[in-house]
Write a protein that holds these residues in place. Structure first.
Motif, PDB file in Angstrom:
ATOM      1  N   ASN A 241       0.814  -1.213   0.000  1.00  0.00           N
ATOM      2  CA  ASN A 241       0.000   0.000   0.000  1.00  0.00           C
ATOM      3  C   ASN A 241       0.845   1.259   0.000  1.00  0.00           C
ATOM      4  O   ASN A 241       0.444   2.298   0.517  1.00  0.00           O
ATOM      5  CB  ASN A 241      -0.937  -0.008   1.210  1.00  0.00           C
ATOM      6  N   GLY A 242       2.057   1.183  -0.572  1.00  0.00           N
ATOM      7  CA  GLY A 242       2.927   2.345  -0.666  1.00  0.00           C
ATOM      8  C   GLY A 242       2.301   3.460  -1.482  1.00  0.00           C
ATOM      9  O   GLY A 242       1.431   3.235  -2.337  1.00  0.00           O
ATOM     10  N   SER A 243       2.770   4.690  -1.235  1.00  0.00           N
ATOM     11  CA  SER A 243       2.168   5.851  -1.897  1.00  0.00           C
ATOM     12  C   SER A 243       2.294   5.784  -3.411  1.00  0.00           C
ATOM     13  O   SER A 243       1.398   6.224  -4.138  1.00  0.00           O
ATOM     14  CB  SER A 243       2.819   7.137  -1.372  1.00  0.00           C
ATOM     15  N   CYS A 244       3.400   5.243  -3.916  1.00  0.00           N
ATOM     16  CA  CYS A 244       3.569   5.193  -5.374  1.00  0.00           C
ATOM     17  C   CYS A 244       2.537   4.279  -6.022  1.00  0.00           C
ATOM     18  O   CYS A 244       2.163   4.479  -7.186  1.00  0.00           O
ATOM     19  CB  CYS A 244       4.987   4.756  -5.733  1.00  0.00           C
ATOM     20  N   TYR A 245       2.072   3.269  -5.283  1.00  0.00           N
ATOM     21  CA  TYR A 245       1.085   2.341  -5.840  1.00  0.00           C
ATOM     22  C   TYR A 245      -0.347   2.817  -5.605  1.00  0.00           C
ATOM     23  O   TYR A 245      -1.297   2.123  -5.993  1.00  0.00           O
ATOM     24  CB  TYR A 245       1.288   0.952  -5.239  1.00  0.00           C
ATOM     25  N   ARG A 246      -0.487   3.960  -4.946  1.00  0.00           N
ATOM     26  CA  ARG A 246      -1.813   4.573  -4.797  1.00  0.00           C
ATOM     27  C   ARG A 246      -1.968   5.785  -5.706  1.00  0.00           C
ATOM     28  O   ARG A 246      -2.980   6.482  -5.652  1.00  0.00           O
ATOM     29  CB  ARG A 246      -2.049   5.002  -3.346  1.00  0.00           C
ATOM     30  N   SER A 247      -0.967   6.043  -6.536  1.00  0.00           N
ATOM     31  CA  SER A 247      -0.967   7.249  -7.372  1.00  0.00           C
ATOM     32  C   SER A 247      -1.809   7.061  -8.633  1.00  0.00           C
ATOM     33  O   SER A 247      -2.085   5.935  -9.069  1.00  0.00           O
ATOM     34  CB  SER A 247       0.472   7.591  -7.771  1.00  0.00           C
ATOM     35  N   LYS A 248      -2.182   8.177  -9.229  1.00  0.00           N
ATOM     36  CA  LYS A 248      -2.932   8.144 -10.482  1.00  0.00           C
ATOM     37  C   LYS A 248      -2.062   7.621 -11.623  1.00  0.00           C
ATOM     38  O   LYS A 248      -2.556   6.950 -12.538  1.00  0.00           O
ATOM     39  CB  LYS A 248      -3.455   9.547 -10.812  1.00  0.00           C
ATOM     40  N   ALA A 249      -0.754   7.956 -11.577  1.00  0.00           N
ATOM     41  CA  ALA A 249       0.144   7.489 -12.627  1.00  0.00           C
ATOM     42  C   ALA A 249       0.209   5.964 -12.648  1.00  0.00           C
ATOM     43  O   ALA A 249       0.207   5.339 -13.716  1.00  0.00           O
ATOM     44  CB  ALA A 249       1.540   8.076 -12.421  1.00  0.00           C
ATOM     45  N   TRP A 250       0.267   5.359 -11.469  1.00  0.00           N
ATOM     46  CA  TRP A 250       0.303   3.898 -11.388  1.00  0.00           C
ATOM     47  C   TRP A 250      -1.003   3.289 -11.904  1.00  0.00           C
ATOM     48  O   TRP A 250      -0.987   2.310 -12.660  1.00  0.00           O
ATOM     49  CB  TRP A 250       0.570   3.465  -9.955  1.00  0.00           C
ATOM     50  N   ALA A 251      -2.110   3.867 -11.504  1.00  0.00           N
ATOM     51  CA  ALA A 251      -3.407   3.359 -11.960  1.00  0.00           C
ATOM     52  C   ALA A 251      -3.528   3.461 -13.479  1.00  0.00           C
ATOM     53  O   ALA A 251      -4.053   2.549 -14.138  1.00  0.00           O
ATOM     54  CB  ALA A 251      -4.537   4.132 -11.283  1.00  0.00           C
ATOM     55  N   LYS A 252      -3.013   4.569 -14.046  1.00  0.00           N
ATOM     56  CA  LYS A 252      -3.073   4.746 -15.502  1.00  0.00           C
ATOM     57  C   LYS A 252      -2.201   3.714 -16.209  1.00  0.00           C
ATOM     58  O   LYS A 252      -2.581   3.155 -17.250  1.00  0.00           O
ATOM     59  CB  LYS A 252      -2.600   6.157 -15.857  1.00  0.00           C
ATOM     60  N   ALA A 253      -1.022   3.426 -15.657  1.00  0.00           N
ATOM     61  CA  ALA A 253      -0.133   2.438 -16.279  1.00  0.00           C
ATOM     62  C   ALA A 253      -0.776   1.056 -16.297  1.00  0.00           C
ATOM     63  O   ALA A 253      -0.699   0.335 -17.298  1.00  0.00           O
ATOM     64  CB  ALA A 253       1.203   2.400 -15.545  1.00  0.00           C
ATOM     65  N   LEU A 254      -1.421   0.667 -15.204  1.00  0.00           N
ATOM     66  CA  LEU A 254      -2.087  -0.628 -15.169  1.00  0.00           C
ATOM     67  C   LEU A 254      -3.277  -0.663 -16.132  1.00  0.00           C
ATOM     68  O   LEU A 254      -3.546  -1.685 -16.759  1.00  0.00           O
ATOM     69  CB  LEU A 254      -2.555  -0.949 -13.750  1.00  0.00           C
ATOM     70  N   GLN A 255      -3.952   0.462 -16.248  1.00  0.00           N
ATOM     71  CA  GLN A 255      -5.070   0.533 -17.190  1.00  0.00           C
ATOM     72  C   GLN A 255      -4.568   0.355 -18.624  1.00  0.00           C
ATOM     73  O   GLN A 255      -5.202  -0.328 -19.427  1.00  0.00           O
ATOM     74  CB  GLN A 255      -5.799   1.871 -17.041  1.00  0.00           C
ATOM     75  N   ASP A 256      -3.418   0.950 -18.929  1.00  0.00           N
ATOM     76  CA  ASP A 256      -2.862   0.830 -20.277  1.00  0.00           C
ATOM     77  C   ASP A 256      -2.502  -0.610 -20.624  1.00  0.00           C
ATOM     78  O   ASP A 256      -2.555  -1.005 -21.790  1.00  0.00           O
ATOM     79  CB  ASP A 256      -1.617   1.714 -20.414  1.00  0.00           C
ATOM     80  N   THR A 257      -2.097  -1.395 -19.626  1.00  0.00           N
ATOM     81  CA  THR A 257      -1.702  -2.783 -19.893  1.00  0.00           C
ATOM     82  C   THR A 257      -2.824  -3.776 -19.610  1.00  0.00           C
ATOM     83  O   THR A 257      -2.609  -4.986 -19.697  1.00  0.00           O
ATOM     84  CB  THR A 257      -0.474  -3.156 -19.042  1.00  0.00           C
TER      85      THR A 257
END
Length: 358
Positions: A241-257
């Motif tokens: 639950n680190g902050s980098c994995y709660r970010s919008k950038a991370w969510a967008k990257a997973l959405q792209d893949t």
């Protein structure tokens, strides 16, 4: 030591003796033939008449009641202190005496801990003090079904090597603390790692921070790495639950893949245990396996370690075969030039999956 279930004078042997007595043979004669006392056989026969075969099983030697046993409220206090502090019996005895005005010998405290099933440190979960649960091991049935992702922070190596190589207070240690280029306070390296649950195929990059954009761009590059091994579809990514994995950038990257994000239970690293275990191997067999003269030298050795880990190093969970034995394509190798780590500007640009795969 437990005896064989069909050995003489165990439950099966006692039953045969009792059946002979039931046939109206004198109990003293039957006992003499078995080499036991008449009183012993009479006891077994009485249990046989009362409870049948169950009565011939060995009985516990524990007493039915223990009037001198410690008060249950004190036992609850001992258990509570043990779970909170993880102290041993002697130290718990001292805490009870000094803070609670309860005098109990350490050996009595130990007996209480044994009765509660928490006498060993391994009986307790270190972060919570809860009863350690049975280890539940899982493995997805195909590569790409789940990717474990995590970050490990390690100190950079100053030019010439630091105190770990030269010893604290040595000339080499003092030289590494000077304010020249590559010395002094040079910060940390953040090892971003992704590991496939089924094959244990691993990919790691040494990056400059653990921000959301950095983690997102690493994810996109790791997806390309897995695609080189025939893993073209990644359904789930498991992170803490680190902050980098709660970010919008991370969510967008997973959405792209097209990947679903799964999170571990807070403060429960064992859920993400495969990548945690890999990071331990990474530290022992690459980061601190030998003395490096600089951080650049250590980073240059990372591709060689990854190639060895993925294609040669035997893995006990895989029948002592390397992770590459479980992927569709195993001919890819990281280049000798090393892992290409893009420069991270003050405001990193967001990479897209299409840019990386073009």
């Amino acid at each position: 030591m437990p005896s064989h279930p069909n050995a003489p004078l165990t439950a099966a042997g006692r039953r045969r003796l009792c059946e002979r007595v039931d046939q109206r043979r004198p109990i003293a004669h039957v006992a003499s033939e078995a080499g036991i006392s008449r009183r012993c056989l009479a006891k077994w026969h009485a249990r046989w008449v009362e409870a049948g075969p169950a009565g011939l099983l060995d009985h516990s030697s524990a007493p039915n009641s223990s009037p001198g046993q410690t008060d249950p409220e004190i036992e609850q206090l001992v258990e509570s202190l043990r779970r909170q502090t993880k102290y041993g019996a002697a130290r718990l005895s001292a805490v009870l005496r000094d803070e609670h005005r309860i005098v109990i010998a350490p050996v009595t405290v130990h007996r209480i801990l044994v009765r509660k099933g928490i006498s060993r440190v391994s009986d307790l979960d270190p972060p919570t003090g809860e009863q350690l649960r049975t280890v539940l091991r899982f493995e997805h049935d195909e590569a790409g079904s789940m990717i474990h992702v995590d970050v490990k922070k390690i100190g950079r190596i100053p030019t010439g090597g630091g105190w770990w190589a030269h010893g604290r207070g040595s000339d080499g240690h003092r030289a590494s603390k000077r304010q020249g280029e590559g010395t002094g306070r040079i910060g940390y390296t953040y090892l971003h790692s992704a590991l496939d649950d089924h094959s244990r195929l691993a990919y790691t990059e040494p990056l400059e921070n653990e921000k959301g954009v950095t983690a997102a761009d690493f994810w996109l590059r790791s997806v390309v790495f897995f695609a080189e091994h025939g893993i073209t579809s990644i359904r789930r990514a498991l992170t803490d639950n680190g902050s980098c994995y709660r970010s919008k950038a991370w969510a967008k990257a997973l959405q792209d893949t097209g990947t679903v994000h799964k999170r571990t239970k807070p403060y429960t690293p064992r859920t993400n245990g495969k990548v945690e275990r890999y990071q331990g191997t990474l530290a022992r067999e690459w980061a601190y396996v030998r003395e490096y003269d600089s951080e650049a030298e250590r980073r240059a050795a990372l591709p060689g370690f990854l190639n060895f880990y993925n294609y040669e190093r035997p893995h006990s969970a895989l029948g002592h075969r390397p992770p590459a034995s479980r992927v569709p394509l195993s001919t890819y190798r990281l280049t000798a030039e090393g892992i290409i780590v893009p420069d991270i500007p003050e405001r990193p640009l967001q990479l897209s999956f299409d840019d990386l795969t073009a």
